[in-house]
Scaffold this motif. Sequence first.
Motif, PDB file in Angstrom:
ATOM      1  N   CYS A  82       0.838  -1.193   0.000  1.00 60.28           N
ATOM      2  CA  CYS A  82       0.000   0.000   0.000  1.00 60.28           C
ATOM      3  C   CYS A  82       0.878   1.250   0.000  1.00 60.28           C
ATOM      4  CB  CYS A  82      -0.893  -0.009   1.239  1.00 60.28           C
ATOM      5  SG  CYS A  82      -1.912   1.455   1.403  1.00 60.28           S
ATOM      6  N   ASP A  83       0.551   2.228  -0.860  1.00 62.95           N
ATOM      7  CA  ASP A  83       1.339   3.462  -0.892  1.00 62.95           C
ATOM      8  C   ASP A  83       0.545   4.650  -0.352  1.00 62.95           C
ATOM      9  OD1 ASP A  83      -0.462   3.840  -2.913  1.00 62.95           O
ATOM     10  OD2 ASP A  83       1.009   4.230  -4.478  1.00 62.95           O
ATOM     11  N   PHE A  84      -0.564   4.381   0.344  1.00 61.47           N
ATOM     12  CA  PHE A  84      -1.372   5.439   0.941  1.00 61.47           C
ATOM     13  C   PHE A  84      -0.565   6.155   2.008  1.00 61.47           C
ATOM     14  CE2 PHE A  84      -4.474   6.909   4.100  1.00 61.47           C
ATOM     15  CZ  PHE A  84      -5.238   7.743   3.305  1.00 61.47           C
ATOM     16  N   THR A  85      -0.482   7.487   1.938  1.00 63.74           N
ATOM     17  CA  THR A  85       0.348   8.238   2.878  1.00 63.74           C
ATOM     18  C   THR A  85      -0.389   9.354   3.607  1.00 63.74           C
ATOM     19  OG1 THR A  85       1.047   9.724   1.105  1.00 63.74           O
ATOM     20  CG2 THR A  85       2.468   7.823   1.573  1.00 63.74           C
ATOM     21  N   ASP A  86      -1.661   9.587   3.313  1.00 60.77           N
ATOM     22  CA  ASP A  86      -2.395  10.699   3.905  1.00 60.77           C
ATOM     23  C   ASP A  86      -3.098  10.251   5.189  1.00 60.77           C
ATOM     24  OD1 ASP A  86      -3.471  13.197   4.266  1.00 60.77           O
ATOM     25  OD2 ASP A  86      -5.141  12.859   2.889  1.00 60.77           O
ATOM     26  N   PHE A  87      -2.306   9.943   6.229  1.00 61.84           N
ATOM     27  CA  PHE A  87      -2.881   9.482   7.485  1.00 61.84           C
ATOM     28  C   PHE A  87      -2.040   9.974   8.654  1.00 61.84           C
ATOM     29  CE2 PHE A  87       0.145   6.242   6.237  1.00 61.84           C
ATOM     30  CZ  PHE A  87       0.841   5.992   7.407  1.00 61.84           C
ATOM     31  N   ASP A  88      -2.632   9.946   9.841  1.00 64.29           N
ATOM     32  CA  ASP A  88      -1.926  10.241  11.091  1.00 64.29           C
ATOM     33  C   ASP A  88      -1.894   8.971  11.912  1.00 64.29           C
ATOM     34  OD1 ASP A  88      -1.472  12.981  10.659  1.00 64.29           O
ATOM     35  OD2 ASP A  88      -3.532  13.442  11.256  1.00 64.29           O
ATOM     36  N   TYR A  89      -0.799   8.762  12.652  1.00 64.61           N
ATOM     37  CA  TYR A  89      -0.660   7.600  13.516  1.00 64.61           C
ATOM     38  C   TYR A  89      -0.827   8.062  14.953  1.00 64.61           C
ATOM     39  CZ  TYR A  89       1.327   3.527  15.807  1.00 64.61           C
ATOM     40  OH  TYR A  89       1.521   2.431  16.604  1.00 64.61           O
ATOM     41  N   VAL A  90      -1.855   7.561  15.627  1.00 61.11           N
ATOM     42  CA  VAL A  90      -2.134   7.970  16.997  1.00 61.11           C
ATOM     43  C   VAL A  90      -2.427   6.728  17.824  1.00 61.11           C
ATOM     44  CG1 VAL A  90      -3.629   9.345  18.494  1.00 61.11           C
ATOM     45  CG2 VAL A  90      -3.112  10.144  16.183  1.00 61.11           C
ATOM     46  N   ALA A  91      -1.665   6.527  18.900  1.00 64.84           N
ATOM     47  CA  ALA A  91      -1.922   5.471  19.887  1.00 64.84           C
ATOM     48  C   ALA A  91      -2.238   4.112  19.279  1.00 64.84           C
ATOM     49  CB  ALA A  91      -3.036   5.911  20.829  1.00 64.84           C
ATOM     50  N   GLY A  92      -1.391   3.662  18.370  1.00 66.06           N
ATOM     51  CA  GLY A  92      -1.540   2.314  17.827  1.00 66.06           C
ATOM     52  C   GLY A  92      -2.506   2.175  16.675  1.00 66.06           C
ATOM     53  N   GLY A  93      -2.995   3.278  16.131  1.00 66.00           N
ATOM     54  CA  GLY A  93      -3.919   3.187  14.997  1.00 66.00           C
ATOM     55  C   GLY A  93      -3.646   4.256  13.968  1.00 66.00           C
ATOM     56  N   CYS A  94      -4.104   4.031  12.735  1.00 68.75           N
ATOM     57  CA  CYS A  94      -3.957   4.998  11.656  1.00 68.75           C
ATOM     58  C   CYS A  94      -5.289   5.691  11.447  1.00 68.75           C
ATOM     59  CB  CYS A  94      -3.532   4.293  10.365  1.00 68.75           C
ATOM     60  SG  CYS A  94      -1.911   3.546  10.497  1.00 68.75           S
ATOM     61  N   PHE A  95      -5.251   7.016  11.347  1.00 69.82           N
ATOM     62  CA  PHE A  95      -6.472   7.805  11.231  1.00 69.82           C
ATOM     63  C   PHE A  95      -6.386   8.778  10.072  1.00 69.82           C
ATOM     64  CE2 PHE A  95      -6.046   6.548  15.613  1.00 69.82           C
ATOM     65  CZ  PHE A  95      -7.325   6.151  15.959  1.00 69.82           C
ATOM     66  N   VAL A  96      -7.521   9.058   9.491  1.00 70.42           N
ATOM     67  CA  VAL A  96      -7.654  10.091   8.468  1.00 70.42           C
ATOM     68  C   VAL A  96      -8.562  11.158   9.023  1.00 70.42           C
ATOM     69  CG1 VAL A  96      -8.494  10.622   6.152  1.00 70.42           C
ATOM     70  CG2 VAL A  96      -7.369   8.445   6.585  1.00 70.42           C
ATOM     71  N   GLU A  97      -8.159  12.432   8.913  1.00 68.09           N
ATOM     72  CA  GLU A  97      -9.016  13.522   9.389  1.00 68.09           C
ATOM     73  C   GLU A  97     -10.177  13.708   8.447  1.00 68.09           C
ATOM     74  OE1 GLU A  97      -7.389  17.251  10.548  1.00 68.09           O
ATOM     75  OE2 GLU A  97      -5.530  16.325  11.207  1.00 68.09           O
ATOM     76  N   ARG A  98     -11.362  13.818   9.007  1.00 69.09           N
ATOM     77  CA  ARG A  98     -12.553  14.090   8.186  1.00 69.09           C
ATOM     78  C   ARG A  98     -12.724  15.591   8.052  1.00 69.09           C
ATOM     79  NH1 ARG A  98     -17.011   9.627   8.487  1.00 69.09           N
ATOM     80  NH2 ARG A  98     -15.673   7.875   8.843  1.00 69.09           N
TER      81      ARG A  98
END
Length: 99
Positions: A82-98
């Motif tokens: 996967c080359d998806f890069t638009d995410f934040d890593y917070v406390a063990g999970g990957c998140f995308v801002e809505r």
Amino acid sequence: MNDIWNVILYKLNGNTLISSENNPTESGRYLCTCVQMWQGEEQKRYLQVMEYDANKHHWHDCGNESGISHNILAWTDKIIPCDFTDFDYVAGGCFVERT
């Protein structure tokens, strides 16, 4: 299974390390099976994304052309990392801002 994984074991000829000829033909990132050894015994096997430079015939860590910190057993081009890069890593999970 042989149609998915390409084994890349090295051979030792006297004091000369001979690279496998079973490497990718193109540079890029590949999913690899790796093994961790300690004092001659296998500790664990795992999957890792590694980069290959076809011009130099050289495997290395992603983003570090002069380092390799994993012992690669085999690689595949049948599973694309996967080359998806638009995410934040917070406390063990990957998140995308809505928005």
